[in-house]
Design an enzyme around this catalytic site. Structure first.
Site, PDB file in Angstrom:
ATOM      1  CE  LYS A  52     113.061 -24.159  16.275  1.00 23.64           C
ATOM      2  NZ  LYS A  52     114.272 -23.543  16.875  1.00 23.64           N
ATOM      3  CB  SER A 127     117.184 -25.864  15.665  1.00 27.62           C
ATOM      4  OG  SER A 127     116.684 -24.841  16.516  1.00 27.62           O
ATOM      5  CB  SER A 151     118.098 -22.045  16.753  1.00 31.47           C
ATOM      6  OG  SER A 151     118.830 -23.227  16.896  1.00 31.47           O
TER       7      SER A 151
HETATM    8  N1  GLN Z   1     123.009 -25.224  17.002  1.00 33.13           N
HETATM    9  C1  GLN Z   1     122.989 -25.019  18.417  1.00 33.13           C
HETATM   10  C2  GLN Z   1     122.692 -26.322  19.108  1.00 33.13           C
HETATM   11  O1  GLN Z   1     122.637 -27.297  18.457  1.00 33.13           O
HETATM   12  C3  GLN Z   1     121.973 -23.984  18.756  1.00 33.13           C
HETATM   13  C4  GLN Z   1     120.598 -24.484  18.728  1.00 33.13           C
HETATM   14  C5  GLN Z   1     119.569 -23.478  19.083  1.00 33.13           C
HETATM   15  O2  GLN Z   1     119.832 -22.275  19.120  1.00 33.13           O
HETATM   16  N2  GLN Z   1     118.399 -23.962  19.422  1.00 33.13           N
HETATM   17  O3  GLN Z   1     122.522 -26.386  20.281  1.00 33.13           O
END
Ligand code: GLN
Length: 445
Positions: A52, A127, A151
């Protein structure tokens, strides 16, 4: 070669990668060809991986999918990369994500939208959408993602692959670009549960350079794959199958519960009464921490600099042009929540809610081995459907966020399909008991 060949074949339509590192990877591969004999004991030897793009890779561009870091070449590796490199993995490239890991669909990337390999009209989740899509599309056997509110697990669920958020403190975050430091964890995304355990085995463990990394010994995760779950106690929170959860998702989870019962597990309904407040608390806490963490991107120290008449102007122009909409929204929310006069009403209150949520988990896990439910209330949604509605987007993480607030480990494992798209089952365990998650998931798989 086969990884790059597969990427060549499918990544024009999937768009999982932001950066490929083909010439370095190929020379590393030829180097390793000469060393096979001496490294028979390294299970990840020569395995191609995707990373990532918020995990630092020395000399390989790390953008967090932000235009602001478009030209950022880290000078050092994240601890997880050091550990994987010692095991002689081959990094094939860096994977797309929502900018600075803020989002649930990859639509917040500053570059392009990754597509769900099962149906390219749909999002891969986020994400870590690139990380999940690359594994699902057979481009690489494993990837690393990061999970602050879901994410790793939510994209794993949307793409039909296995994703683990380890216990907070299990894996070093040194070299992970911080989003919300009290929640962030790095974890593996793989095709099988066993593969997942192989990767965690290498990246877990204490690191002096991350003060939140906990100094407890790393158990053998592979030996957890014993196949037997007879007598194991599984709790299903009623809140995890209530309103908002799609009927098709519910059906697959109920079928999975029957399978586990057939394998000898004892399944009971429980309650996590405070989980209904998790999304509200999370968006105060995560945005507050993000507003502080992202203050370092000022155009002076890292990445792209936009000119201005004076220093304040440089900051302003860099941040206005460099950050995308969602990142700016979080910075504003967080700055507001932390401002004098609002701190007690929002931040402090959210911290108290967090404690209640953690206590709910502790209490249930006092009498049960694992908690089970869906990973996400829906299967993947269509690209474009939720992007203009942040609140709907935020509630997609309603089942993953409580776990980050509590700090426990959780695994998403594929459990069937609904309308042609994968459904994920989430298993949540006691802190540092990733083994039991692997044990259940492997028996189920
Ligand atoms: N979707 C969540 C957010 O937008 C979690 C994101 C994540 O786990 N990095 O914060």
């Amino acid at each position: 070669e086969s990884a790059y060949q597969r990427i060549q074949e499918v990544d024009d339509s999937i768009n999982a990668f932001l950066t490929l590192d083909e010439s370095n990877a190929m020379s590393k591969a030829s180097e390793l060809d000469e060393k096979v004999a001496e490294n028979g004991d390294q299970p990840l030897f020569g395995i191609p991986a995707g990373i990532k793009d918020n995990i630092m890779t020395a000399g390989l561009k790390t953008t967090c999918a932000s235009q602001l870091l478009d030209d950022f070449d880290p000078i050092h590796n994240a601890t997880v990369m050091e550990r994987l490199n010692e095991q002689n993995i081959i990094t094939v490239g860096k994977l797309n994500m929502d900018e600075f890991a803020m989002g649930s669909s990859n639509e917040n990337s500053g570059y392009h939208v990754t597509k769900n390999p099962w149906n390219t009209d749909y999002v891969p989740g986020g994400s870590s959408g690139g990380s999940a899509a690359a594994v699902a599309a057979g481009q690489v056997p494993f990837t690393l993602g990061s999970d602050t509110g879901g994410s790793i697990r939510q994209p794993a669920s949307f793409c039909g692959v296995v994703g683990l958020k380890p216990t907070y403190g299990r894996v070093s975050r040194y070299g992970l670009v911080a989003f919300a430091s009290s929640l962030d964890q790095i974890g593996p995304i793989t095709r099988t549960v066993e593969d997942n355990a192989y990767v965690l085995q290498q990246i877990a463990g204490h690191d002096d350079r991350d003060s939140t990394s906990v100094d407890v010994s790393v158990p053998n995760y592979l030996s957890a794959m014993e196949g037997n779950i007879n007598g194991l106690r599984i709790a299903v929170p009623k809140e995890f199958l209530e309103e908002g959860v799609d009927a098709g998702v519910k059906e697959q989870i109920q079928t999975a519960i029957k399978t586990l019962e057939g394998l000898g597990a004892e399944v009971n309904e429980v309650s996590l009464p405070n989980s209904q407040y998790a999304v509200a608390a999370y968006y105060i806490l995560a945005s507050s921490e993000a507003s502080a963490n992202l203050a370092r991107f000022d155009g002076i120290r890292y990445g792209v600099r936009k000119d201005g008449d004076d220093l304040i102007d440089v900051y302003k122009n860099t941040r206005s042009e460099g950050f995308g909409e969602e990142v700016k929204r979080r910075i504003m929310l967080g700055t507001f929540a932390l401002s004098t006069g609002y701190y007690d009403a929002y931040y402090k209150k959210a911290q108290k809610v967090r404690t209640l949520i953690r206590e709910d988990f502790n209490q249930v896990l006092h009498s049960y081995d694992v908690i089970l439910g869906p990973t996400a209330p829906t299967t993947a949604f269509k690209i474009g459907d939720n992007i203009n509605d942040p609140l709907t987007m935020y509630t997609n993480d309603i089942l993953t966020i409580p776990v980050n607030l509590a700090g426990n480990p959780a695994l998403s494992v594929p459990c069937g399909f609904s309308n042609g798209l994968p459904v994920g089952m989430q298993l949540i365990g006691k802190p540092f008991e990733e083994r039991i998650l692997y044990r259940v998931a492997h028996a189920y798989e």
